[in-house]
Design a protein around this motif. Structure first.
Motif, PDB file in Angstrom:
ATOM      1  N   PHE A  31     -12.080  48.821  82.234  1.00 60.18           N
ATOM      2  CA  PHE A  31     -11.804  48.505  83.640  1.00 60.18           C
ATOM      3  C   PHE A  31     -10.803  49.495  84.250  1.00 60.18           C
ATOM      4  CE2 PHE A  31      -9.155  46.230  86.761  1.00 60.18           C
ATOM      5  CZ  PHE A  31     -10.124  45.851  87.675  1.00 60.18           C
ATOM      6  N   PHE A  32      -9.697  49.739  83.555  1.00 55.75           N
ATOM      7  CA  PHE A  32      -8.662  50.624  84.111  1.00 55.75           C
ATOM      8  C   PHE A  32      -9.139  52.079  84.139  1.00 55.75           C
ATOM      9  CE2 PHE A  32      -5.811  47.206  82.233  1.00 55.75           C
ATOM     10  CZ  PHE A  32      -5.588  46.592  83.453  1.00 55.75           C
ATOM     11  N   MET A  33      -9.780  52.508  83.070  1.00 59.09           N
ATOM     12  CA  MET A  33     -10.225  53.912  83.008  1.00 59.09           C
ATOM     13  C   MET A  33     -11.315  54.176  84.060  1.00 59.09           C
ATOM     14  SD  MET A  33      -8.846  55.718  80.245  1.00 59.09           S
ATOM     15  CE  MET A  33      -7.781  55.303  78.859  1.00 59.09           C
ATOM     16  N   SER A  34     -12.222  53.208  84.263  1.00 55.46           N
ATOM     17  CA  SER A  34     -13.278  53.390  85.272  1.00 55.46           C
ATOM     18  C   SER A  34     -12.660  53.450  86.665  1.00 55.46           C
ATOM     19  CB  SER A  34     -14.281  52.238  85.236  1.00 55.46           C
ATOM     20  OG  SER A  34     -14.799  52.086  83.959  1.00 55.46           O
ATOM     21  N   GLY A  35     -11.672  52.602  86.895  1.00 56.40           N
ATOM     22  CA  GLY A  35     -10.986  52.604  88.195  1.00 56.40           C
ATOM     23  C   GLY A  35     -10.278  53.928  88.436  1.00 56.40           C
ATOM     24  N   LEU A  36      -9.647  54.441  87.395  1.00 54.49           N
ATOM     25  CA  LEU A  36      -8.967  55.740  87.532  1.00 54.49           C
ATOM     26  C   LEU A  36      -9.978  56.832  87.868  1.00 54.49           C
ATOM     27  CD1 LEU A  36      -6.417  55.473  84.592  1.00 54.49           C
ATOM     28  CD2 LEU A  36      -5.840  55.763  87.024  1.00 54.49           C
ATOM     29  N   ALA A  37     -11.111  56.826  87.157  1.00 49.73           N
ATOM     30  CA  ALA A  37     -12.142  57.838  87.426  1.00 49.73           C
ATOM     31  C   ALA A  37     -12.602  57.747  88.879  1.00 49.73           C
ATOM     32  CB  ALA A  37     -13.325  57.646  86.475  1.00 49.73           C
ATOM     33  N   ALA A  38     -12.696  56.512  89.388  1.00 45.65           N
ATOM     34  CA  ALA A  38     -13.182  56.307  90.754  1.00 45.65           C
ATOM     35  C   ALA A  38     -12.231  56.895  91.800  1.00 45.65           C
ATOM     36  CB  ALA A  38     -13.395  54.818  91.013  1.00 45.65           C
ATOM     37  N   ILE A  39     -10.946  57.037  91.451  1.00 45.24           N
ATOM     38  CA  ILE A  39     -10.022  57.678  92.401  1.00 45.24           C
ATOM     39  C   ILE A  39      -9.725  59.129  91.996  1.00 45.24           C
ATOM     40  CG2 ILE A  39      -8.986  55.500  93.183  1.00 45.24           C
ATOM     41  CD1 ILE A  39      -6.459  56.412  91.465  1.00 45.24           C
ATOM     42  N   GLY A  40     -10.504  59.636  91.073  1.00 43.27           N
ATOM     43  CA  GLY A  40     -10.396  61.063  90.757  1.00 43.27           C
ATOM     44  C   GLY A  40      -9.416  61.432  89.670  1.00 43.27           C
ATOM     45  N   VAL A  41      -8.970  60.436  88.901  1.00 41.62           N
ATOM     46  CA  VAL A  41      -8.099  60.748  87.764  1.00 41.62           C
ATOM     47  C   VAL A  41      -8.983  60.871  86.527  1.00 41.62           C
ATOM     48  CG1 VAL A  41      -6.198  59.928  86.307  1.00 41.62           C
ATOM     49  CG2 VAL A  41      -6.159  59.495  88.781  1.00 41.62           C
ATOM     50  N   PRO A  42      -9.021  62.047  85.897  1.00 39.17           N
ATOM     51  CA  PRO A  42      -9.938  62.238  84.768  1.00 39.17           C
ATOM     52  C   PRO A  42      -9.496  61.468  83.530  1.00 39.17           C
ATOM     53  CG  PRO A  42      -8.544  64.177  85.045  1.00 39.17           C
ATOM     54  CD  PRO A  42      -8.203  63.249  86.176  1.00 39.17           C
ATOM     55  N   THR A  43     -10.457  60.813  82.862  1.00 40.41           N
ATOM     56  CA  THR A  43     -10.154  60.084  81.627  1.00 40.41           C
ATOM     57  C   THR A  43     -11.215  60.385  80.581  1.00 40.41           C
ATOM     58  OG1 THR A  43     -11.468  58.047  81.780  1.00 40.41           O
ATOM     59  CG2 THR A  43      -9.494  58.163  83.165  1.00 40.41           C
ATOM     60  N   HIS A  44     -10.940  59.933  79.367  1.00 42.36           N
ATOM     61  CA  HIS A  44     -11.872  60.178  78.251  1.00 42.36           C
ATOM     62  C   HIS A  44     -13.034  59.203  78.249  1.00 42.36           C
ATOM     63  CE1 HIS A  44     -10.056  57.198  75.080  1.00 42.36           C
ATOM     64  NE2 HIS A  44     -10.240  56.633  76.237  1.00 42.36           N
ATOM     65  N   PHE A  45     -12.962  58.149  79.077  1.00 44.45           N
ATOM     66  CA  PHE A  45     -13.947  57.064  79.000  1.00 44.45           C
ATOM     67  C   PHE A  45     -15.318  57.519  79.509  1.00 44.45           C
ATOM     68  CE2 PHE A  45     -16.164  53.418  80.815  1.00 44.45           C
ATOM     69  CZ  PHE A  45     -16.179  52.549  79.736  1.00 44.45           C
ATOM     70  N   ILE A  46     -16.362  57.265  78.730  1.00 42.42           N
ATOM     71  CA  ILE A  46     -17.735  57.549  79.178  1.00 42.42           C
ATOM     72  C   ILE A  46     -18.462  56.251  79.489  1.00 42.42           C
ATOM     73  CG2 ILE A  46     -19.957  58.625  78.623  1.00 42.42           C
ATOM     74  CD1 ILE A  46     -18.393  60.524  76.694  1.00 42.42           C
ATOM     75  N   LYS A  47     -18.595  55.366  78.475  1.00 43.00           N
ATOM     76  CA  LYS A  47     -19.210  54.059  78.754  1.00 43.00           C
ATOM     77  C   LYS A  47     -18.896  53.080  77.627  1.00 43.00           C
ATOM     78  CE  LYS A  47     -23.622  54.696  76.498  1.00 43.00           C
ATOM     79  NZ  LYS A  47     -25.057  54.659  76.530  1.00 43.00           N
ATOM     80  N   ARG A  48     -18.965  51.799  77.962  1.00 44.39           N
ATOM     81  CA  ARG A  48     -18.799  50.782  76.933  1.00 44.39           C
ATOM     82  C   ARG A  48     -20.123  50.622  76.218  1.00 44.39           C
ATOM     83  NH1 ARG A  48     -19.181  45.351  76.872  1.00 44.39           N
ATOM     84  NH2 ARG A  48     -19.432  45.280  79.135  1.00 44.39           N
ATOM     85  N   ILE A  49     -20.064  50.518  74.879  1.00 46.63           N
ATOM     86  CA  ILE A  49     -21.286  50.417  74.084  1.00 46.63           C
ATOM     87  C   ILE A  49     -21.582  48.956  73.763  1.00 46.63           C
ATOM     88  CG2 ILE A  49     -22.373  51.040  71.890  1.00 46.63           C
ATOM     89  CD1 ILE A  49     -20.460  53.496  71.821  1.00 46.63           C
ATOM     90  N   ASN A  50     -20.565  48.222  73.352  1.00 45.59           N
ATOM     91  CA  ASN A  50     -20.729  46.800  73.033  1.00 45.59           C
ATOM     92  C   ASN A  50     -19.365  46.133  73.161  1.00 45.59           C
ATOM     93  OD1 ASN A  50     -19.288  47.252  70.580  1.00 45.59           O
ATOM     94  ND2 ASN A  50     -21.175  47.975  69.634  1.00 45.59           N
ATOM     95  N   MET A  51     -19.233  44.916  72.625  1.00 43.03           N
ATOM     96  CA  MET A  51     -18.002  44.162  72.876  1.00 43.03           C
ATOM     97  C   MET A  51     -16.746  44.823  72.325  1.00 43.03           C
ATOM     98  SD  MET A  51     -19.166  40.210  72.632  1.00 43.03           S
ATOM     99  CE  MET A  51     -17.593  39.473  73.068  1.00 43.03           C
ATOM    100  N   ARG A  52     -16.918  45.617  71.291  1.00 43.48           N
ATOM    101  CA  ARG A  52     -15.725  46.213  70.671  1.00 43.48           C
ATOM    102  C   ARG A  52     -15.671  47.736  70.726  1.00 43.48           C
ATOM    103  NH1 ARG A  52     -12.569  43.098  67.609  1.00 43.48           N
ATOM    104  NH2 ARG A  52     -13.327  40.979  67.374  1.00 43.48           N
ATOM    105  N   GLU A  53     -16.736  48.365  71.230  1.00 43.95           N
ATOM    106  CA  GLU A  53     -16.801  49.826  71.118  1.00 43.95           C
ATOM    107  C   GLU A  53     -17.073  50.492  72.458  1.00 43.95           C
ATOM    108  OE1 GLU A  53     -18.449  50.411  66.598  1.00 43.95           O
ATOM    109  OE2 GLU A  53     -19.918  50.180  68.188  1.00 43.95           O
ATOM    110  N   GLN A  54     -16.505  51.652  72.623  1.00 52.79           N
ATOM    111  CA  GLN A  54     -16.811  52.458  73.793  1.00 52.79           C
ATOM    112  C   GLN A  54     -17.023  53.916  73.387  1.00 52.79           C
ATOM    113  OE1 GLN A  54     -12.564  53.146  75.871  1.00 52.79           O
ATOM    114  NE2 GLN A  54     -13.220  51.038  76.039  1.00 52.79           N
ATOM    115  N   LEU A  55     -17.848  54.582  74.188  1.00 52.93           N
ATOM    116  CA  LEU A  55     -18.101  56.002  73.974  1.00 52.93           C
ATOM    117  C   LEU A  55     -17.057  56.770  74.776  1.00 52.93           C
ATOM    118  CD1 LEU A  55     -20.186  58.002  72.713  1.00 52.93           C
ATOM    119  CD2 LEU A  55     -21.332  57.988  74.947  1.00 52.93           C
TER     120      LEU A  55
END
Ligand code: TMP
Length: 253
Positions: free
Chosen positions: A56-80
């Protein structure tokens, strides 16, 4: 199914090789540790909550132009995530005195600071992550002056974003820690927000009651940590739902 190659296991997360070059899978464990792992426990559901909240926080940051490592959530415990070279400095931003700053400088916990204060801690468990100055970071080659300037700018943008998001749901962002990594694009390097942003790495106080909704609940034995994180997720509208009902996540492995 063949298990992915484990690259690194930390106190709260495991990193696996990702499906493509330049990617990793970040797995959120239920383990909670404090005081450099002197205190430890397993909190059912913490990993699920932190996976969601960091998304949630990383996606929000990306939406305002702050670059993050987050690509996508894969399942309940893992993200790419994007693979980065982590700069060995924890960047702490403080809006209100608390924790180690209150202790070190004798400032009463809860005292608003005249401006956000940024601190760097050298990431070294054996040394207990000591506080360091920019001078140390440059002299010992952990970061250049340009890196440090970029890190301060990133940290302040994260602070503005996180403060606003939290304020909107009745929570004060007291302080937080982020980690920053380098990615290389041709001859250029860029710094992006990495690791995680979750109640494990923030101090969050209810605006009206002062109730702590972060890892201090665990550090100070103030109650059920999963309940506190669930409350943060509920307010932000990021709770996993079952049949339309908001539920505390249950353990899946
Ligand atoms: P501190 O007051 O203990 O220095 O912590 C400052 C902020 O950094 C607080 O929001 C908690 C977070 N933090 C981490 O994320 N990891 C750590 O290892 C420590 C010591 C603090």
């Amino acid at each position: 199914m063949a298990r992915r190659k484990k690259l690194y296991e930390g106190k709260a997360k495991i990193l696996y090789e990702g499906p493509e070059p330049g990617t990793l899978v970040q797995y959120f464990k239920d383990d909670a540790t404090a005081f450099n792992a002197e205190k430890r426990d397993v909190i059912d559901g913490k990993g699920v909550l932190n996976n969601r909240l960091s998304e949630f926080f990383m996606s929000g940051l990306a939406a305002i132009g702050v670059p993050t490592h987050f690509i996508k959530r894969i399942n309940m415990r893992e993200q790419l995530i994007r693979s980065v070279e982590i700069i060995p400095l924890e960047v702490v931003v403080r809006n209100i005195a608390a924790g180690s700053m209150s202790k070190r400088l004798g400032i009463e916990e809860g005292t608003p600071l005249p401006r956000p204060i940024i601190e760097f801690y050298y990431k070294d468990d054996a040394l207990g992550d000591p506080i360091v100055s920019e001078e140390h970071a440059i002299a010992f080659g952990w970061a250049t002056q340009q890196d440090l300037d970029d890190m301060v700018a990133l940290a302040l943008r994260v602070n503005d974003f996180m403060s606003g998001v939290m304020l909107a749901v009745g929570i004060k962002l007291v302080d937080f820690k982020i980690e920053i990594g380098r990615i290389f694009e041709g001859d250029y390097q860029r710094l992006i927000v990495a690791d995680e942003i979750s109640p494990d790495s923030c101090r969050l106080w209810d605006i009206n009651t002062g109730q702590k909704l972060d890892k201090d609940v665990f550090r100070q034995d103030l109650g059920d940590l999963a309940d506190a994180y669930t409350e943060v997720a509920r307010r932000l509208g990021v709770m996993p739902r079952t049949n339309g009902n908001i539920t505390k996540p249950t353990l899946i492995n």
